[in-house]
Design an enzyme around this catalytic site. Structure first.
Site, PDB file in Angstrom:
ATOM      1  N   GLU A 111      -2.602  -1.734  -3.160  1.00  0.00           N
ATOM      2  CA  GLU A 111      -3.713  -1.050  -2.516  1.00  0.00           C
ATOM      3  C   GLU A 111      -3.480   0.454  -2.532  1.00  0.00           C
ATOM      4  O   GLU A 111      -2.335   0.910  -2.509  1.00  0.00           O
ATOM      5  CB  GLU A 111      -3.847  -1.481  -1.055  1.00  0.00           C
ATOM      6  CG  GLU A 111      -4.068  -2.948  -0.836  1.00  0.00           C
ATOM      7  CD  GLU A 111      -4.116  -3.290   0.642  1.00  0.00           C
ATOM      8  OE1 GLU A 111      -4.649  -4.366   0.972  1.00  0.00           O
ATOM      9  OE2 GLU A 111      -3.623  -2.486   1.467  1.00  0.00           O
ATOM     10  N   HIS A 147       0.863  -1.179   0.000  1.00  0.00           N
ATOM     11  CA  HIS A 147       0.000   0.000   0.000  1.00  0.00           C
ATOM     12  C   HIS A 147       0.900   1.231   0.000  1.00  0.00           C
ATOM     13  O   HIS A 147       1.239   1.762   1.061  1.00  0.00           O
ATOM     14  CB  HIS A 147      -0.901  -0.013   1.240  1.00  0.00           C
ATOM     15  CG  HIS A 147      -1.916   1.086   1.265  1.00  0.00           C
ATOM     16  ND1 HIS A 147      -3.090   0.993   1.971  1.00  0.00           N
ATOM     17  CD2 HIS A 147      -1.949   2.315   0.677  1.00  0.00           C
ATOM     18  CE1 HIS A 147      -3.786   2.108   1.827  1.00  0.00           C
ATOM     19  NE2 HIS A 147      -3.102   2.922   1.043  1.00  0.00           N
ATOM     20  N   HIS A 154      -6.948  -7.413   7.358  1.00  0.00           N
ATOM     21  CA  HIS A 154      -6.676  -6.429   8.405  1.00  0.00           C
ATOM     22  C   HIS A 154      -6.756  -7.126   9.764  1.00  0.00           C
ATOM     23  O   HIS A 154      -7.810  -7.594  10.181  1.00  0.00           O
ATOM     24  CB  HIS A 154      -7.641  -5.240   8.376  1.00  0.00           C
ATOM     25  CG  HIS A 154      -6.969  -3.953   8.761  1.00  0.00           C
ATOM     26  ND1 HIS A 154      -6.296  -3.161   7.863  1.00  0.00           N
ATOM     27  CD2 HIS A 154      -6.825  -3.342   9.948  1.00  0.00           C
ATOM     28  CE1 HIS A 154      -5.790  -2.110   8.484  1.00  0.00           C
ATOM     29  NE2 HIS A 154      -6.084  -2.201   9.763  1.00  0.00           N
TER      30      HIS A 154
END
Length: 247
Positions: free
Chosen positions: A75, A43, A199
Site C-alpha cells: 500500500e 504500507h 481498517h
C-alpha cells in the site's frame, strides 16, 4: 471465502521502538502464513515509522522463496519513490491510498472523479498481467465513485472500513456504515470491479461486516489482529480471523 492478508505495520512499529531486530517482521510473516493467511500487506511510508524499505525487500524474498502462493500487497501514496519501489519489488497487488505523508494512518478514500486523470496515469504505469491495482475507497463512494474508479483501469477498490470500526459502541451508526459499504460494494461489483476491505476490522465486528457487505474478496487486517495476538499469539489470532471469514 474471503481471504485474509495480514498487515505487518504494527509489528514493524513495535520493533522500531528499539535499535534491535525483534520482533522480526519476516518471522511474524512466516508464522501467519503457516497459520493459513493468504498474503501479507505492508504500507511503507517515507519516514519509515514502521515498515522500512529493507523490510519490503526481505518480505518479497521470503514470499518468493518459501510461500510462492501467498500474495504480497503493498500500500502507499503513488509518489515517484513509491512507484520505483513497486517496479523493483514487483508485488502481486498494489493498493493506492491518498495519504499525506504526515498522516498517522489512512483515513479516507480517493476522490475518484477529481483525481481521475492522475489515477489513470498511475494505474497505466503499474498495471501488468500478473499484478492487480486496488484503489482505497470511501465507504459511501457509491455508483458515481466506483464508475470513476473503474474508468481509471483499476482492478479493485478497497473499502475503507475505519468509520465502521469506530462504531464499536454505537450499533445504530454501525448499521448506517454497513448500509453505505454494502451499496458501494454492490455498485463496484456491477461495474466489474473486485472488492477488498480493511481498517479497524476485529473479531467482534467482522461477522457483521461479512453478513452485510457482499462480494468482498480480501480483507487486510493489522491493528486488530496484532492486538489479539498479544493475548493469544499470532498463529491463533490468524486462525481465529480465518475462522470468522469462513463462517
Amino acid at each position: 471465502m474471503t481471504l485474509l492478508s495480514v498487515n505487518l505495520n504494527a509489528v514493524a512499529q513495535l520493533r522500531n521502538r528499539r535499535d534491535l531486530p525483534w520482533p522480526s517482521v519476516t518471522g511474524i510473516a512466516r508464522i501467519v502464513l503457516e497459520a493459513g493467511a493468504s498474503g501479507i500487506t505492508v504500507h511503507p511510508r517515507p519516514d519509515e515509522r514502521h515498515i522500512r524499505r529493507t523490510d519490503v525487500f526481505e518480505l518479497s524474498a521470503l514470499l518468493r522463496a518459501d510461500y510462492p502462493e501467498a500474495e504480497f500487497n503493498i500500500e502507499g501514496y503513488p509518489s515517484e519513490d513509491f512507484l520505483e519501489l513497486i517496479e523493483q519489488v514487483q508485488p502481486q497487488q498494489v493498493t493506492l491510498v491518498p495519504d499525506d505523508p504526515a498522516q498517522a494512518t489512512s483515513d479516507h478514500g480517493w476522490d475518484f472523479v477529481g483525481k481521475g486523470n492522475f489515477l489513470t496515469s498511475v494505474v497505466q504505469r503499474l498495471k501488468r498481467a500478473d499484478r492487480r491495482i486496488s484503489l482505497f475507497c470511501d465507504p459511501d463512494a457509491g455508483e458515481t465513485g466506483v464508475l470513476a474508479a473503474k474508468a481509471s483501469g483499476a482492478d479493485r477498490v478497497e473499502l475503507f472500513t475505519g468509520p465502521y470500526g469506530a462504531c464499536y459502541d454505537n450499533p445504530e451508526r454501525a448499521e448506517e456504515e454497513l448500509a453505505a459499504m454494502a451499496a458501494t460494494s454492490r455498485a463496484a461489483l456491477a461495474a466489474g470491479l473486485g472488492v477488498n476491505a480493511g481498517h479497524d476490522l476485529t473479531l467482534d465486528n467482522l461477522p457483521g461486516f461479512q453478513a452485510a457487505v457482499p462480494g468482498v474478496i480480501e480483507v487486510s487486517i493489522g491493528h486488530g489482529l496484532t492486538a489479539d495476538a498479544l493475548l493469544m499469539g499470532f498463529a491463533e489470532a490468524t486462525r481465529r480471523y480465518i475462522g470468522v471469514l469462513a463462517a
